[in-house]
Design a protein around this motif. Structure first.
Motif, PDB file in Angstrom:
ATOM      1  N   ALA C  32       0.829  -1.210   0.000  1.00  0.00           N
ATOM      2  CA  ALA C  32       0.000   0.000   0.000  1.00  0.00           C
ATOM      3  C   ALA C  32       0.863   1.260   0.000  1.00  0.00           C
ATOM      4  N   GLY C  33       2.164   1.083   0.179  1.00  0.00           N
ATOM      5  CA  GLY C  33       3.050   2.242   0.083  1.00  0.00           C
ATOM      6  C   GLY C  33       3.560   2.767   1.404  1.00  0.00           C
ATOM      7  N   TYR C  34       3.207   2.084   2.493  1.00  0.00           N
ATOM      8  CA  TYR C  34       3.722   2.519   3.799  1.00  0.00           C
ATOM      9  C   TYR C  34       5.126   1.978   4.009  1.00  0.00           C
ATOM     10  N   LYS C  35       5.830   2.594   4.948  1.00  0.00           N
ATOM     11  CA  LYS C  35       7.122   2.068   5.352  1.00  0.00           C
ATOM     12  C   LYS C  35       6.877   1.111   6.516  1.00  0.00           C
ATOM     13  N   VAL C  36       7.625   0.038   6.506  1.00  0.00           N
ATOM     14  CA  VAL C  36       7.388  -1.014   7.501  1.00  0.00           C
ATOM     15  C   VAL C  36       8.700  -1.380   8.179  1.00  0.00           C
ATOM     16  N   LYS C 154      -7.565  -0.201   3.357  1.00  0.00           N
ATOM     17  CA  LYS C 154      -8.119  -0.723   2.096  1.00  0.00           C
ATOM     18  C   LYS C 154      -7.886  -2.223   1.962  1.00  0.00           C
ATOM     19  N   GLN C 155      -8.868  -2.883   1.323  1.00  0.00           N
ATOM     20  CA  GLN C 155      -8.813  -4.353   1.233  1.00  0.00           C
ATOM     21  C   GLN C 155      -7.885  -4.868   0.145  1.00  0.00           C
ATOM     22  N   GLU C 156      -7.700  -4.088  -0.917  1.00  0.00           N
ATOM     23  CA  GLU C 156      -7.026  -4.609  -2.126  1.00  0.00           C
ATOM     24  C   GLU C 156      -5.655  -5.239  -1.850  1.00  0.00           C
ATOM     25  N   GLY C 163      -4.118 -13.860  -1.729  1.00  0.00           N
ATOM     26  CA  GLY C 163      -4.216 -14.635  -2.963  1.00  0.00           C
ATOM     27  C   GLY C 163      -2.892 -15.302  -3.297  1.00  0.00           C
ATOM     28  N   ASP C 164      -1.819 -14.511  -3.209  1.00  0.00           N
ATOM     29  CA  ASP C 164      -0.472 -15.043  -3.499  1.00  0.00           C
ATOM     30  C   ASP C 164      -0.109 -16.152  -2.526  1.00  0.00           C
TER      31      ASP C 164
END
Lengths: 292, 343, 597
Positions: C32-36, C154-156, C163-164
């Motif tokens: 989603a683009g966050y830093k983790v 968000k779910q996507e 899925g993967d």
């Protein structure tokens, strides 16, 4: 191998080598071994084998450990790596994995091989690393001036076994056979011609070849493994010995009173390099489908 | 007192928390557990109308700071549901199948909003105001100057109504027999009080019954209400305020006597010697009136919590029958319920 | 734009899919683009149902370390999660199953252990798993869906990752897990939120680099591959094993060779052998393995053979605490072995640094003809971070492997004295360069020589040549953060603890304390001058590290004559930021009072 049965002498051997112009394989350095040491004939044997097999000196690397035998690389004009006590085989394996085109020899004494280095031998053997391992077995620690080794006979008196050696000696040949070594032979320093022939065969073998070389320590062993004793003890392997018969090879290996010399066992199977190539092949085959 | 006592209080309102406070005072070594279905610590429901004119959240409504519970070792087991009480074994079962042993049990689970069966089908279109979450929902869906239709109008509703009006919202009160609950309003006073409501700015519709409540058409007001007399009105929010029913279903099968609420004698003990009750959930014996009766309002409920706690720890204090507190109109011509009083 | 900074903690048993769900969460957030930044804790037990914890911190800008307190705890096993409830902050949330299948005694359910300031979110986790997947195996996915719905994420990205993850198990399992997720997501989304856990929008990606999420060990592998690793030799040991495991898959795809050796001695011996033969070779181990390797390392030093050794430290001495983190192999890495055997030691401080140090280690090993140790620790090896990898390979994959300088007819001087003390080098197979390498002291030709002047000159050569590494291009050897110029408190750090140190520094700065951090990446040779000038700038210096002896502090003490304060902790887990902060405060107070005086 019938032609090997005449006695040969070091002087005669050196003359032959000089005449054939192969002395340049020997380096300019003077060996540090005691006069009469069995190891001289091994250096010559290797030089002759390199010559006979038409291998370029630059493509040969000799790896040694610690002990009298460890100075070996300095006495031949090839690449060499004088490593640590007991670690010849893993270093040699690393060299061979890095560059399979090199001819790699590992040399060491009975202590370097079967005491401190004992753990590495089965793995080099089972992986069938394409190197030649020459073990110079004099049954004593010479460099440190005479202590018992894993192949010292029972009752042998040394500086560390003043009340006689109580430890059962190892049977290196039996070990090597059971480890799955793909070429196992034995020779002795008192027969340079046989020795040279065996070294040549061992180096010609594709895979892990082990040559056990019975060799006297003229300085610290006056009683046990002397030239005279060895000469009286060794026997030729019978002509009809089938070198693909491991059980027969093991039976002969168990004869320690009269150690047979010659080729005990030989088999042909993929080397470590072959197997690593297969790994690369299958990884690349799979790689196309796999996601990272 | 023995340090092995485990006081369990079902209910996280005024009565339960008042009891917990006194229990801790009187038995410093004991274990005290409050069990509540809600997720929050004890907060003041009276303060909820502040949501309409202040930027605040539940933390601002907490009656005690978080440290109070740590310091007083009061374990508030939130989001936990009591399914039944086994009075013989002095155990209660929580919905997540955990068994809790008690030495003394105080039931102070209060009341739940009453919704008559005929309004059941419209429940999804109705909004309550008894919880922080439901109050927030009303705040979120009610547009500025939006219109609230209140059904009934018990004292809780009327309290909200006066707040909404003063915040500039429109309030329509549809009266029922629960209007002014729990006050018993004499018929001669009723017109006066209705008048006071109208003076306050509340639109009052009397003498009608709800026929239908519908979702408003897109772009229109969110709610559409039809009355039996054919009249229809639109609103942004419809809220029932029809009084409370004691919430103690889990006491069924416990063996404790139960009428509309848990029946307790004047010392607030139920018919089981280890189970007590306080607050809106209990009916207290009134020797004077020779009947069990409810008492409402913050003051009463708080007093009950205190008495129950003291009696649970060895005192023998009795509830004194009080006369009903009356709704009245003060000198500023404002409608006032004594039940709106709180700390 | 609203800054995001939330930390989640998943706790359960190995059988609950605890690590797996943490993994899905952090991958989804990275997607989603966050830093983790994330760190998992596994049980030391090999199989079974030991405790697993997965902690994930999600931020808009890359965080330096995990936080002490989490905002949300997901319990997949109450008995394991209960001890960790106090790690959830006030007004943070705890998600748990409130419909377990069996009844329990009082105190066995987590809801009874929540602190007053925490928010309980009970959910019918098992029931939803049963209803959607026909079994309780997907409890972790249900919990994940609920928290995603609750927090309004968000779910996507979750759909993609789930899925993967389940693709190889077939579409039925994949779909039922997606259903489990969505069902719980809807529950979460419709649950009234009381927490104050908020996510802002993720930051945009920097141009010219690629954001990826990986562990320190995975970054090491990437660094090795980008640097053109040819051969790897290894022996399994926690926590370094995953380097070998990953390379076992990746290396052959690039034509490289990997051998699992019979022990660590063999691994380093083969690495030295391969380095001698002229290829890029490496091994990876932990403290006990490094202890076995140092003799051979000394051979690499005296034989001037390139080799790269990754050592991921764990609790010691001896077998110590194999699944706990520590920084106690510094002495071993810097000094271990016989004689004066200086080598290069690099200690990356974060995942991106692990990538850089790994790749640069090969350049250095070749350029300075020496073994290079890259010192990691369990925390850095196993923690996940989103990292910005350069789109262009930053490593000289085919650098000058050797300068042969062969002259015909002259014996080859493999150890010739030169201006930069680095000698010409040939590799076996090369014409005219025949020589023997030996572990004996030797002359320029490589012939054994134990004359005192030769030993002196050779010792000097071996030490001096490494100093150039302090200016090696493309790698951070040391770096200063925070306030520049004169400060009250300076914190000197190394390795993974620098993350906690930087977090503490930011907090101290927020409190108005003038402070600065210097991280030292190259521990041998030590950048003495920069350390000295840092000391000159700081009224007080603090050196926090995860070992009992203050091993880095000891190194520093040999470089500077000024006093400093040690902060040594051996908890087996990362150092507490609060612990460092407290020391900074104390030292700031001392600096103030001595200033006043």
């Amino acid at each position: 191998m019938g032609n090997l049965r005449q006695p040969v002498y070091l002087e005669e051997k050196l003359k032959q080598v000089r005449e054939s112009g192969r002395l340049d394989i020997r380096s300019k350095a003077l060996p540090t071994w005691c006069p009469g040491c069995g190891y001289f004939s091994i250096v010559d044997g290797v030089a002759m084998a390199i010559n006979k097999l038409q291998i370029s000196q630059k493509d040969v690397t000799i790896v040694s450990g610690i002990g009298c035998a460890s100075r070996f690389p300095f006495f031949l004009d090839t690449y060499g790596f004088h490593t640590l006590h007991g670690r010849t085989l893993p270093v040699a394996t690393g060299i061979k994995v890095a560059n399979d085109r090199l001819t790699v020899l590992a040399v060491g004494g009975d202590g370097d091989a079967f005491a401190i280095g004992g753990a590495h031998i089965p793995h080099a053997a089972r992986r069938n690393v394409d190197i030649t391992y020459l073990v110079f077995d004099n049954g004593i620690y010479g460099l440190t001036k005479g202590q018992t080794s894993p192949t010292s006979v029972l009752g042998f008196t040394t500086s560390t076994s003043p009340y006689k050696n109580q430890d059962q000696p190892l049977n290196p040949l039996l070990m090597m056979l059971s480890y799955g070594t793909s070429w196992v032979g034995q020779s002795y320093a008192g027969d340079p011609r046989h020795l040279s022939e065996m070294i040549t065969q061992a180096m010609a073998h594709r895979g892990f070849s082990y040559l056990h070389i019975l060799s006297p320590c003229v300085t610290f062993d006056k009683t046990s493994r002397t030239y005279i004793n060895l000469k009286a003890q060794v026997r030729w392997l019978p002509d009809d010995h089938d070198s693909s018969d491991k059980m027969a090879a093991m039976k002969y290996a168990m004869d320690t009173d009269n150690p047979p010399i010659g080729l005990f066992y030989k088999e042909s199977r993929p080397t470590l390099a072959d197997n690593l190539d297969l790994v690369i092949e299958s990884a690349r085959g799979r790689g196309a489908r796999a996601t990272v | 007192m023995g340090s092995t006592q485990h006081y369990v209080i079902i209910g996280n309102g005024v009565a339960g928390n008042e009891a917990a406070f006194h229990l801790r005072q009187r038995d410093p070594e004991s274990r005290i557990t409050i069990i509540t279905a809600g997720r929050l610590l004890f907060y003041s429901r009276y303060e909820l109308p502040r949501l309409f004119h202040e930027n605040c959240d539940w933390r601002d409504f907490l009656v005690h700071p978080v440290e109070y519970y740590v310091d007083n070792r009061i374990n508030v087991r939130r989001n936990s549901f009591v399914t039944h009480v086994d009075a013989d074994r002095k155990k209660l079962m929580l919905a997540h199948k955990e068994e809790i042993h008690y030495s003394q049990l105080l039931v102070a689970s209060g009341g739940a909003s009453y919704l008559p069966a005929e309004l059941d089908e419209f429940a999804p279109l109705l909004n309550g105001f008894n919880l922080y979450s439901s109050a927030c929902k009303v705040r979120d869906i009610l547009p500025q100057k939006g219109k609230v239709v209140m059904l009934g109008g018990d004292v809780l509703g009327l309290d909200l109504a006066r707040n909404l009006v003063s915040d500039g919202y429109q309030v329509v009160l549809v009266t029922t027999e629960q209007t002014f609950w729990p006050h018993r309003v004499e018929s001669d006073e009723r017109a006066l009080f209705i008048g006071a409501l109208r003076d306050m700015g509340v639109e009052v519709i009397e003498g009608v019954k709800i026929e239908r409540i519908e979702q408003g058409a897109p772009g229109m007001s969110a709610r559409h209400i039809q009355f039996d007399n054919g009249r229809e009105i639109f609103a942004d929010v419809v809220m029932p305020f029809l009084g409370l029913l004691p919430a103690a279903d889990f006491m069924m099968g416990s063996g404790v006597d139960f009428e509309r609420g848990l029946l307790v004698s004047t010392n607030l003990r139920t018919t089981d010697q280890n189970i007590w009750a306080a607050g809106d959930v209990c009916q207290i014996w009134s020797p004077e009136e020779n009947q069990y009766r409810f008492y409402y309002g913050w003051k009463n409920v708080k007093k009950m919590g205190e008495i129950a706690a003291k009696n649970m720890t060895g005192e023998d204090i009795h509830w004194e029958t009080a006369t009903d507190q009356k709704l009245f109109i003060d000198k500023n011509r404002q409608l006032i319920s004594p039940y709106w009083e709180h700390d | 734009m609203k800054e995001t900074d939330i930390q989640l903690m998943f706790c359960g048993s190995a059988g609950d899919g605890t690590i797996a769900v943490g993994d899905i969460f952090k991958r989804a957030m990275a997607k989603a683009g966050y830093k983790v930044i994330a760190f998992d804790i596994y049980p030391p037990e090999i199989r079974g149902f030991g405790k697993c914890i997965s902690r994930v911190r999600v931020t808009s800008r890359q965080a330096y370390s995990l936080k002490q307190e989490s905002d949300l705890l997901v319990s997949l096993n109450d008995s394991y999660a209960i001890p960790h409830v106090p790690e959830v902050r006030d007004f943070g949330s705890v998600i748990y199953d409130n419909a377990p299948i069996t009844s329990m005694a009082e105190g066995e359910h987590i809801s009874g252990h929540l602190l007053p300031g925490q928010l309980p979110y009970g959910l019918r986790i098992r029931e939803i798993s049963d209803q959607t997947t026909g079994g309780s195996k997907s409890k972790n996915i249900v919990a994940l869906g609920y928290l995603a719905g609750l927090l309004g994420i968000k779910q996507e990205p979750f759909h993609q990752i789930i899925g993967d993850k389940f693709r190889h198990k077939g579409s039925a399992i994949s779909e039922s897990n997606l259903l489990a997720f969505d069902t719980a997501y809807a529950e979460g989304a419709s649950t009234f939120r009381l927490d104050f856990i908020e996510l802002g929008a993720p930051e945009r990606q920097e141009i010219g680099s690629k954001v990826q999420m990986m562990t320190g060990n995975a970054a090491v592998v990437r660094g090795c591959l980008d640097a053109g690793l040819d051969c790897f030799f290894g022996y399994p040991i926690t926590p370094a094993t995953s380097i070998m495991e990953r390379l076992a898959t990746e290396l052959p795809r690039r034509g490289g060779r990997l051998l699992q050796t019979e022990d660590e001695i063999s691994a380093i011996a083969a690495t030295i052998g391969a380095g001698y033969a002229g290829v890029r070779a490496a091994t990876a181990t932990s403290g006990p393995g490094l202890a076995l390797m140092v003799e051979m390392l000394g051979l690499g030093v005296i034989g001037e053979v390139p080799a790269v050794i990754f050592c991921s430290q764990r609790g010691g001495p001896s077998t110590g605490m194999p699944t706990k983190t520590e920084q106690s192999d510094l002495h071993l890495a810097v000094y271990g072995g016989a004689g004066d055997a200086q080598r290069i030691v690099l200690a990356p401080t974060n995942v991106e640094g692990a990538y850089r140090c790994a790749g640069k280690a090969f350049e250095m090993a070749e350029k300075y003809q020496t073994p290079v140790i890259v010192l990691l620790d369990l925390y850095l090896s196993n923690r996940y971070e989103t990292v910005l990898l350069p789109r262009q390979n930053p490593f000289e994959a085919d650098s000058v492997k050797h300068r042969s300088n062969v002259e015909r007819g002259v014996p080859y001087k493999r150890f010739a004295f030169t201006d930069d003390s680095v000698s010409p080098r040939t590799i076996p197979g090369e014409e005219g360069g025949i020589h023997v390498i030996t572990g004996l002291e030797h002359n320029e030709l490589g012939r054994p020589n134990d004359q005192s002047d030769m030993h002196t000159r050779m010792s000097e050569k071996r030490h001096k040549k490494l100093l150039a590494a302090l200016d090696h291009p493309g790698i951070t050897i040391h770096k200063r953060f925070g306030d520049q110029g004169r400060v009250d408190v300076g914190i000197l750090g190394w390795g993974s603890t620098v993350g906690e140190i930087l977090e503490a520094m930011l907090m101290a700065q927020a409190e108005g304390i003038s402070c600065s951090v210097m991280k030292v990446v190259m521990l041998s040779p030590l950048p003495n001058e920069p350390i000295r000038s840092f000391f000159d700038d700081c009224a007080e210096v603090l050196i926090p590290e995860l070992n009992y002896e203050g091993q880095f502090a000891n190194l520093v003490a040999s470089a500077v004559s000024k006093p400093f304060t040690r902060l040594n902790r051996v908890p087996g887990v990362p150092m507490q930021v609060a612990d460092i902060l407290e020391q900074i405060r104390r030292l700031a107070g001392r600096a103030k009072s001595s200033n006043a005086a």
